[in-house]
Design an enzyme around this catalytic site. Structure first.
Site, PDB file in Angstrom:
ATOM      1  N   ASP A   7       7.594   3.002   3.420  1.00  0.00           N
ATOM      2  CA  ASP A   7       6.272   2.907   4.037  1.00  0.00           C
ATOM      3  C   ASP A   7       5.577   4.231   3.759  1.00  0.00           C
ATOM      4  OD1 ASP A   7       4.082   2.089   5.553  1.00  0.00           O
ATOM      5  OD2 ASP A   7       4.988   2.660   7.467  1.00  0.00           O
ATOM      6  N   CYS A  71       5.431  -2.229   4.948  1.00  0.00           N
ATOM      7  CA  CYS A  71       4.025  -1.848   5.069  1.00  0.00           C
ATOM      8  C   CYS A  71       3.180  -3.053   4.687  1.00  0.00           C
ATOM      9  CB  CYS A  71       3.719  -0.669   4.145  1.00  0.00           C
ATOM     10  SG  CYS A  71       1.979  -0.238   4.026  1.00  0.00           S
ATOM     11  N   CYS A 184       0.237  -3.688  11.278  1.00  0.00           N
ATOM     12  CA  CYS A 184       0.714  -2.483  10.590  1.00  0.00           C
ATOM     13  C   CYS A 184       1.992  -2.086  11.291  1.00  0.00           C
ATOM     14  CB  CYS A 184      -0.330  -1.368  10.682  1.00  0.00           C
ATOM     15  SG  CYS A 184       0.265   0.252  10.104  1.00  0.00           S
TER      16      CYS A 184
END
Length: 265
Positions: A7, A71, A184
């Site tokens: 990420d 992500c 997210c």
């Protein structure tokens, strides 16, 4: 089994946390690409390049068997290319949990909190289009510009973070939103603030547990057994707040700062 996870920063550790809660016998190599963070405000081409560089690094240095793109933004920009480029690798992406949110809502109003890149991405827009044929639900999406940086800086309970969320969430509250998609992987880290603003009964949808179940299913079908101890190695390309890692993970090993690409690029 060796699993690579990446990420732009700390957010993907919420996915690693879910792995730790449900899987054993897995060695995790996590890369926080903090030098290039946040992904949510980069171009698709930039995100794709960094995703390819990180995947190549994880394969060459750690011989991973599976890759988790922890992500939403990177999944939207790169997952198709990663699967084409590395056909022998189990590749799992992260998508906003819009479908389970549509199934969970009672008021037929859901909220989606995500980065600007995720909301404008083709993958998210197509998902909404497809689901709108199945569910009569109003979607209130909000680009949370700057929230990732607040979390990365350890300001999870800071008044500025609270005020940012309040500005975004109050309109949703007024429109009877009862379910919010945390689009997210950073956002579960501010779940308590969201509940404080929206009320304790708000339903929050995050994807860490679903990813863990998907990895377990894929590993089993590919002949991997997940027995023994789980080991988590955390690497980073720039600065990182280790106290935040300690807040998310019970145990982890510091792999240190690494270079996954040409520094002149």
């Amino acid at each position: 089994m060796k699993v690579g996870v990446f990420d732009s920063g700390l957010g993907g550790l919420t996915v690693v946390q879910a792995l730790a809660n449900s899987l054993k016998g897995v060695e995790v190599f996590y890369i926080a690409d903090t030098l290039f963070a946040p992904y949510g405000e980069k171009t698709k081409e930039q995100i794709l390049k960094h995703s390819l560089d990180i995947t190549n690094y994880l394969i060459s240095r750690h011989q991973i068997d599976a890759l988790i793109v922890a992500c939403n933004t990177a999944t939207s920009a790169a997952i198709k290319y990663l699967r084409e480029e590395f056909p022998n690798l189990m590749v799992i992406g992260t998508e906003p949990g819009v479908k389970p949110a549509m199934q969970a809502t009672q008021t037929k109003n859901i909220g989606v909190l995500a980065t600007p890149a995720t909301l404008s991405g083709e993958k998210y827009q197509q998902l909404l289009k497809d689901l709108s044929l199945e569910h009569e639900v109003i979607v209130h999406d909000q680009a949370c510009r700057g929230l990732v940086e607040q979390i990365e800086n350890g300001k999870v309970s800071h008044i500025d973070t609270h005020n940012m969320l309040k500005d975004w969430l109050e309109p949703m509250k007024e429109k009877s939103v009862d379910t919010i998609v945390l689009g997210c992987t950073h956002y579960p880290l501010v779940s308590e603030l969201i509940k404080e603003i929206m009320g304790a009964n708000i339903k929050l949808i995050e994807t860490g547990s679903a990813i863990a179940r998907r990895l377990e299913s894929l590993s089993s079908s590919n002949g991997f057994t997940c027995d023994g101890e789980l080991k988590i190695n955390v690497f980073y390309t720039g600065e990182i707040k280790k106290e935040m890692i300690n807040m998310i993970l019970e145990t982890w090993e510091d792999g240190g700062k690494i270079v996954v690409r040409n520094e002149n690029e």
